[in-house]
Write an enzyme that holds these catalytic residues in place. Structure first.
Site, PDB file in Angstrom:
ATOM      1  N   TYR A 231       4.701 -12.244   6.181  1.00 35.43           N
ATOM      2  CA  TYR A 231       3.711 -11.710   5.249  1.00 35.43           C
ATOM      3  C   TYR A 231       3.476 -12.763   4.171  1.00 35.43           C
ATOM      4  CZ  TYR A 231       1.502  -7.991   2.365  1.00 35.43           C
ATOM      5  OH  TYR A 231       0.634  -7.210   1.623  1.00 35.43           O
TER       6      TYR A 231
ATOM      7  N   ILE B 197      -4.258  -5.940   9.462  1.00 32.60           N
ATOM      8  CA  ILE B 197      -3.386  -4.896   8.922  1.00 32.60           C
ATOM      9  C   ILE B 197      -4.034  -4.488   7.617  1.00 32.60           C
ATOM     10  CG2 ILE B 197      -1.098  -4.292   8.063  1.00 32.60           C
ATOM     11  CD1 ILE B 197       0.038  -6.522   9.842  1.00 32.60           C
TER      12      ILE B 197
ATOM     13  N   THR C 109       0.826  -1.203   0.000  1.00 32.30           N
ATOM     14  CA  THR C 109       0.000   0.000   0.000  1.00 32.30           C
ATOM     15  C   THR C 109       0.860   1.252   0.000  1.00 32.30           C
ATOM     16  OG1 THR C 109      -1.787  -1.142   1.163  1.00 32.30           O
ATOM     17  CG2 THR C 109      -1.782   1.258   1.293  1.00 32.30           C
TER      18      THR C 109
ATOM     19  N   LYS D 133       0.774 -11.801   8.685  1.00 28.88           N
ATOM     20  CA  LYS D 133      -0.207 -11.023   7.920  1.00 28.88           C
ATOM     21  C   LYS D 133      -0.696 -11.959   6.828  1.00 28.88           C
ATOM     22  CE  LYS D 133      -1.077  -6.928   5.132  1.00 28.88           C
ATOM     23  NZ  LYS D 133      -0.545  -5.704   4.475  1.00 28.88           N
TER      24      LYS D 133
END
Length: 297
Positions: free
Chosen positions: A141, A209, A54, A169
């Site tokens: 992640y 998240i 992001t 995540k």
């Protein structure tokens, strides 16, 4: 702040915002980034994750990433900051982890190596070496549609034995794997797919998240608190109200739609680094209309 110690286990539960990186005339807009971070800190978020997908981290060089991190740390009002990192060169990744660990961060969010598509044994070496190099906790992640490699359930459970790996995540797209990691209990599971916040937390996940939290953060914070308290009946209408926003924010590549909405609110320029592009005019108009309706609720 979630920190590794000999006597306590870090707690990453709650609602974390995957921050956008504002730009102005091609450069990082640190004034806008600081203002965004301060606003979100006042809206009850748990903490911040800069320099993820992001945050367009792939378009930032190392000096820019460090500068982004320092701006967020200064503006976070004492809230914890987890720094995103990725790559595919293990030596560079471990050196970067050591350098980032020198900052007062709560942890590192580490993606699987992209492009090279290693075996599961290679993934164990990758995450293990980075966790060994770091002096702060590590969150894995799992995002195979960006990295090109899936982290298998058994691999995640093996990584849970590392004393510095504390969570995941989860963007893996496999609820059976998600349930298995939640049931195992050693890794905190935070969804990274915004549309799965309700489902993952209802299954026992620790939080999220989320990119969507750059806007309407108070509502997401309230949703996550209700889910954490197992107040599903109260959480359901909150989630149903937010679902159209989440769907629209990801109708085109993230963070284009987010930046369009934040720019409409005067918080930053509607600017991304190529090859990322601005949201289409039609989507921008629909987002602005939806944002106005949510703001009146």
């Amino acid at each position: 702040m979630p920190r590794l110690s000999r006597t306590s286990t870090p707690d990453f539960s709650g609602f974390w915002v995957a921050l956008v990186t504002p730009f102005r005339d091609g450069a990082v807009d640190h004034v806008a980034l600081s203002s965004l971070t301060r606003r979100l800190a006042g809206e009850g978020v748990t903490g911040f994750v800069p320099c993820g997908s992001t945050g367009e981290a792939a378009a930032l060089d190392e000096a820019e990433q460090l500068a982004v991190l320092d701006t967020v740390l200064a503006a976070a009002d004492g809230l914890p900051v987890v720094m995103g990192m990725s790559g595919y060169h293990l030596g560079k990744a471990t050196a970067w982890a050591r350098k980032l660990s020198e900052r007062p961060i709560a942890g590192l969010l580490v993606a699987a190596p992209h492009y090279v598509r290693p075996s599961q044994a290679g993934l164990l070496e990758w995450f293990g070496a980075i966790a060994d190099a770091s002096t702060v906790p590590v969150l894995v992640y799992d995002i195979p549609y960006r990295t090109g490699v899936t982290i298998a359930r058994d691999t995640l459970l093996a990584l849970a034995a590392h004393p510095r790996i504390h969570g995941i995540k989860d963007c893996g797209g496999d609820m059976a794997k998600t349930r298995a990691v939640i049931a195992d209990g050693r890794l905190q599971v935070l969804t990274g797919e915004d549309h799965q916040i309700f489902g993952t937390m209802a299954e026992g996940g620790a939080g999220a998240i989320a990119a969507s939290g750059n806007v309407h953060a108070r509502r997401f914070v309230q949703l996550v608190r209700l889910l954490a308290d197992n107040r599903l009946a109260e959480a359901r209408p909150e989630w149903q109200a937010l679902q159209p926003l989440v769907e629209m924010l990801f109708a085109e590549p993230n963070p284009g739609p987010l930046k369009a909405l934040l720019a409409h609110g005067g918080e930053m320029q509607d600017e991304l680094r190529s090859p990322m592009t601005r949201a289409s005019d039609g989507l921008r108009e629909r987002l602005v209309a939806l944002d106005a309706r949510l703001s009146r609720r």
